[in-house]
Write an enzyme that holds these catalytic residues in place. Structure first.
Site, mmCIF file in Angstrom:
data_model
loop_
_atom_site.group_PDB
_atom_site.id
_atom_site.type_symbol
_atom_site.label_atom_id
_atom_site.label_comp_id
_atom_site.label_asym_id
_atom_site.label_seq_id
_atom_site.Cartn_x
_atom_site.Cartn_y
_atom_site.Cartn_z
ATOM 1 N N ARG A 73 0.854 -1.198 0.000
ATOM 2 C CA ARG A 73 0.000 0.000 0.000
ATOM 3 C C ARG A 73 0.887 1.244 0.000
ATOM 4 O O ARG A 73 0.614 2.222 -0.681
ATOM 5 C CB ARG A 73 -0.948 0.025 1.208
ATOM 6 N N TYR A 124 -15.612 17.652 -16.453
ATOM 7 C CA TYR A 124 -16.097 16.277 -16.615
ATOM 8 C C TYR A 124 -17.241 16.009 -15.633
ATOM 9 O O TYR A 124 -17.132 16.333 -14.443
ATOM 10 C CB TYR A 124 -14.911 15.319 -16.382
ATOM 11 N N ASP A 176 -6.306 18.761 -15.275
ATOM 12 C CA ASP A 176 -6.680 17.429 -15.757
ATOM 13 C C ASP A 176 -6.223 17.346 -17.214
ATOM 14 O O ASP A 176 -6.755 18.034 -18.081
ATOM 15 C CB ASP A 176 -8.204 17.271 -15.638
ATOM 16 N N LYS A 210 -7.501 6.148 -19.851
ATOM 17 C CA LYS A 210 -7.686 6.653 -21.209
ATOM 18 C C LYS A 210 -6.399 6.488 -22.035
ATOM 19 O O LYS A 210 -5.953 5.385 -22.217
ATOM 20 C CB LYS A 210 -8.164 8.106 -21.134
HETATM 21 N N1 PLP Z 1 -11.176 13.298 -16.060
HETATM 22 C C1 PLP Z 1 -11.663 13.199 -17.304
HETATM 23 C C2 PLP Z 1 -11.450 14.334 -18.264
HETATM 24 C C3 PLP Z 1 -12.366 12.061 -17.698
HETATM 25 O O1 PLP Z 1 -12.857 11.986 -18.950
HETATM 26 C C4 PLP Z 1 -12.551 11.016 -16.760
HETATM 27 C C5 PLP Z 1 -13.300 9.806 -17.126
HETATM 28 O O2 PLP Z 1 -13.904 9.713 -18.173
HETATM 29 C C6 PLP Z 1 -12.037 11.159 -15.471
HETATM 30 C C7 PLP Z 1 -11.356 12.314 -15.150
HETATM 31 C C8 PLP Z 1 -12.262 10.093 -14.424
HETATM 32 O O3 PLP Z 1 -11.453 8.982 -14.674
HETATM 33 P P1 PLP Z 1 -11.804 7.470 -14.237
HETATM 34 O O4 PLP Z 1 -12.981 7.043 -15.026
HETATM 35 O O5 PLP Z 1 -10.548 6.720 -14.545
HETATM 36 O O6 PLP Z 1 -12.099 7.500 -12.781
#
Ligand code: PLP
Length: 384
Positions: free
Chosen positions: A49, A101, A174, A199
């Site tokens: 961890r 998002y 992000d 992604k």
């Molecule tokens: N940030 C963006 C721009 C996203 O498109 C996503 C998910 O689609 C996330 C954060 C969250 O990621 P996760 O689905 O891996 O938790």
């Protein structure tokens, strides 16, 4: 690998680091615990961890390619954001884009409602509004998402980070939509960059993961404390898979981008399409900033179909290559209907403000042959 080889570092991530057998590809360490040499004789790895060699390999690879000093690998992109907001104290103000998002939006609202912090959504694309915010408030943290999901608005990261610094606020970006191949927010003044590694970084739609990278030692120490204390960590197997995917990141990103550029142009000229949102198009509002702060325009785009709701299902049903699914950044092309999928939890009013209409579709363009992708879209648009 030294900083000098930043671009190649991702291809060579954890290659030839195995001391035991000189394996070219580093082995995966699934062990949850490690033997200690004796009482009070501590070693770097004791319990997974806290620290795990495979997770560290991934963290190091992302740190190098984002140009940071260290990273925390988490179990998802949402876990990455959860970790970041633990830098806030009770009563601190966090500022986020009103069109971030959908699940980030939902999490921030839910935690603000529980009084974990104060929350303000702003229009980060409007410098006057950013200026006003920092004149009238003292946020502890500013969250940027650029390009935004799903209509690809481009925030001027340098400009926002500059204003944030005047009030000592932490700038967080992000970078999921572009990947470190096309944009490095730390170089533009951000203090923290994070990814849903689900992604582009993993790139094969078979791992859910996240990562937080910073260039500030105090921030890194605090992030590591909370990652360990809260257990916000990525699994070794997921880290191994993500590292494997990352070695082809640049190839995938470039090929998908080439495809996306051609699709954006095709849609722009299509009589059944109303608006195309792709930062690579000179008519896109954020084109000029994107050209300045990115090394490419990526493979995400969205568009509106000139049709009422009843025809939209027929369009989706006719597609054979673009799969109707959430997520993005994989080798395969996907189509998403934000109003009923990724952005449904935002509610109708917030969706309308963010430009998410019922006619809007988002594409994650993959690495298939461009002729097949355009044929698929054209065929499906014929039934609209
Ligand atoms: N940030 C963006 C721009 C996203 O498109 C996503 C998910 O689609 C996330 C954060 C969250 O990621 P996760 O689905 O891996 O938790």
């Amino acid at each position: 690998m030294t900083k000098k080889y930043k671009r190649t570092s991702v291809v060579q991530a954890s290659i030839s680091t195995d001391k035991a057998h000189k394996a070219v590809i580093a082995p995966i360490y699934l062990s949850s615990t490690f033997e200690i040499d004796g009482l009070e004789k501590h070693l770097p790895y004791e319990y997974s961890r806290t620290c795990n060699p495979t997770r560290d390999d991934l963290a190091n690879a992302i740190t190098q390619i984002e140009g940071g000093i260290g990273s925390c690998v988490t179990s998802s992109g949402m876990a990455a954001l959860t970790l970041i907001i633990h830098l806030l104290d009770h009563g601190d103000l966090i500022v986020a884009p009103y069109d971030c998002y959908g699940r980030s939006y939902r999490m921030l609202c839910a935690l603000a409602e529980k009084k974990h912090f104060k929350l303000k959504f702003i229009d980060q694309y409007d410098e006057k509004e950013v200026e006003r915010l920092f004149r009238d408030h003292s946020p502890k943290m500013v969250l940027i998402e650029s390009p935004s999901n799903p209509v690809m608005r481009i925030a001027d990261i340098k400009m926002i980070a500059r204003h944030a610094k005047t009030k000592g606020a932490i700038t967080v970006c992000d970078n999921t939509f572009l990947s470190p191949i096309l944009q490095n927010p730390l170089e533009l003044g951000a203090d923290i960059v994070f990814h849903s590694t689900t992604k582009f970084l993993n790139g094969h739609s078979d791992v859910v993961g996240g990562c937080v990278t910073t260039n500030n030692q105090d921030i890194l120490t605090t992030l590591e404390f909370w990652a360990n204390s809260l257990g916000l960590i990525g699994a070794p197997f997921d880290s191994y898979m993500t590292l494997r995917g990352m070695r082809t990141l640049e190839l995938r990103v470039r090929r998908a981008q080439e495809n996306a550029e051609k699709i954006a142009q095709m849609l722009l000229e299509h009589p059944k399409i109303d608006n195309v949102y792709y930062p690579g198009l000179p008519c896109h509002k954020g084109h000029e900033i994107a050209t300045r702060q990115q090394r490419g325009y990526g493979s995400m785009l969205s568009f509106e179909i000139k049709a009422d709701k009843s025809k939209l299902s027929a369009f989706v049903d006719e597609l054979k290559i673009f799969r109707l699914a959430q997520s993005l950044g994989g080798t395969e092309s996907l189509i998403n209907h934000p109003a009923t999928m990724t952005h449904v939890s935002m509610g109708k009013a917030a969706r309308a403000k963010a430009g998410v209409s019922d006619q809007l579709f988002r594409l994650s363009v993959g690495i298939e042959h461009i002729d097949d992708l355009t044929l698929d879209l054209n065929n499906a648009l014929n039934v609209v």
